[in-house]
Write a protein that holds these residues in place. Sequence first.
Motif, PDB file in Angstrom:
ATOM      1  N   SER A  48      43.913 -30.107  51.944  1.00  0.00           N
ATOM      2  CA  SER A  48      43.562 -28.762  51.470  1.00  0.00           C
ATOM      3  C   SER A  48      44.600 -27.761  51.968  1.00  0.00           C
ATOM      4  CB  SER A  48      42.167 -28.369  51.961  1.00  0.00           C
ATOM      5  OG  SER A  48      42.171 -28.180  53.374  1.00  0.00           O
ATOM      6  N   ASP A  49      44.463 -26.504  51.523  1.00  0.00           N
ATOM      7  CA  ASP A  49      45.321 -25.420  52.008  1.00  0.00           C
ATOM      8  C   ASP A  49      44.550 -24.619  53.051  1.00  0.00           C
ATOM      9  OD1 ASP A  49      47.038 -26.328  50.082  1.00  0.00           O
ATOM     10  OD2 ASP A  49      46.652 -24.676  48.670  1.00  0.00           O
ATOM     11  N   ARG A  97      56.212 -26.466  52.837  1.00  0.00           N
ATOM     12  CA  ARG A  97      54.757 -26.412  52.633  1.00  0.00           C
ATOM     13  C   ARG A  97      54.132 -25.125  53.155  1.00  0.00           C
ATOM     14  NH1 ARG A  97      51.418 -29.913  55.008  1.00  0.00           N
ATOM     15  NH2 ARG A  97      52.835 -30.532  56.680  1.00  0.00           N
ATOM     16  N   GLU A  99      53.735 -20.973  52.973  1.00  0.00           N
ATOM     17  CA  GLU A  99      53.901 -19.823  52.071  1.00  0.00           C
ATOM     18  C   GLU A  99      53.440 -18.551  52.775  1.00  0.00           C
ATOM     19  OE1 GLU A  99      52.175 -18.131  47.785  1.00  0.00           O
ATOM     20  OE2 GLU A  99      51.747 -20.177  48.422  1.00  0.00           O
ATOM     21  N   VAL A 114      50.140 -19.494  54.758  1.00  0.00           N
ATOM     22  CA  VAL A 114      49.264 -20.564  54.283  1.00  0.00           C
ATOM     23  C   VAL A 114      50.010 -21.881  54.395  1.00  0.00           C
ATOM     24  CG1 VAL A 114      48.175 -21.580  52.244  1.00  0.00           C
ATOM     25  CG2 VAL A 114      47.833 -19.163  52.756  1.00  0.00           C
ATOM     26  N   LYS A 116      50.084 -25.578  53.136  1.00  0.00           N
ATOM     27  CA  LYS A 116      49.572 -26.305  51.974  1.00  0.00           C
ATOM     28  C   LYS A 116      49.502 -27.808  52.238  1.00  0.00           C
ATOM     29  CE  LYS A 116      51.196 -22.980  48.537  1.00  0.00           C
ATOM     30  NZ  LYS A 116      51.962 -22.786  47.277  1.00  0.00           N
ATOM     31  N   ASN A 117      48.538 -28.432  51.534  1.00  0.00           N
ATOM     32  CA  ASN A 117      48.357 -29.888  51.605  1.00  0.00           C
ATOM     33  C   ASN A 117      48.318 -30.377  53.052  1.00  0.00           C
ATOM     34  OD1 ASN A 117      48.445 -30.057  48.750  1.00  0.00           O
ATOM     35  ND2 ASN A 117      50.683 -30.081  48.823  1.00  0.00           N
TER      36      ASN A 117
END
Length: 225
Positions: A48-49, A97, A99, A114, A116-117
């Motif tokens: 998830s993020d 990954r 942001e 954030v 990510k993954n």
Amino acid sequence: MASGSAAARRRSAPRLLPALLGLHVVAIAFALEVSVGKTNTVMALNNSDVLLPCTFTTCIGFQDLVFTWYFNSTELIYHGKIKSKASEPFLVGRNPRVEFVGSTTGKDNNISIVLKNVEFSDAGKYTCHVKNPKEKNAQHNATIFLTVVQKMVETDNTVTLIIVGVVGGLIGLLILFMLIKRVVLFIIKKTQDGKKECLVSSSGNDNTENGLAGSKAEQKAPPKA
């Protein structure tokens, strides 16, 4: 002369103390502060993020401010700069990954990111570091800890519900007891008032009868000789 100058220095020393304390208070007021929110722990699901929050405050503003995010204190995952309050941050370098999702032109100086993954290997310590050249290169940082889980564990509120139910039942019984007590006291009071009225009425009737009997006796004529 030497003794006179020494005495003058001793007299001036107490005056310097308030000035030094004042400078210390001003330094605290202008200090750079970095925060990751009310809690420094975040939990995220695998794949998830996740948001990693960070804000900073400074009373005298900033110029050419530099902020960085580190993973476990060594791995640089985001590097940004902010020219001034009127401009948004620009990227210097980042992990693919990561942001940037913050903004520094509004009320809050938000430099959140954030990730990510999210993977299990991403669990650990994330440090948000800020350096403000306008405050003589003042630096400050804050740390947030990320935990990665396969699934969110639902909180069992059974015990809490039982406690709330028991407390609510006890409060209800207490209120019922107070109502019954007031009703019983009201009935007892009414009964006692009724008995008092009966006693007063009975006493009045007795006095009336005694008074009538006495008056009849006085009205009888004396016997003739």
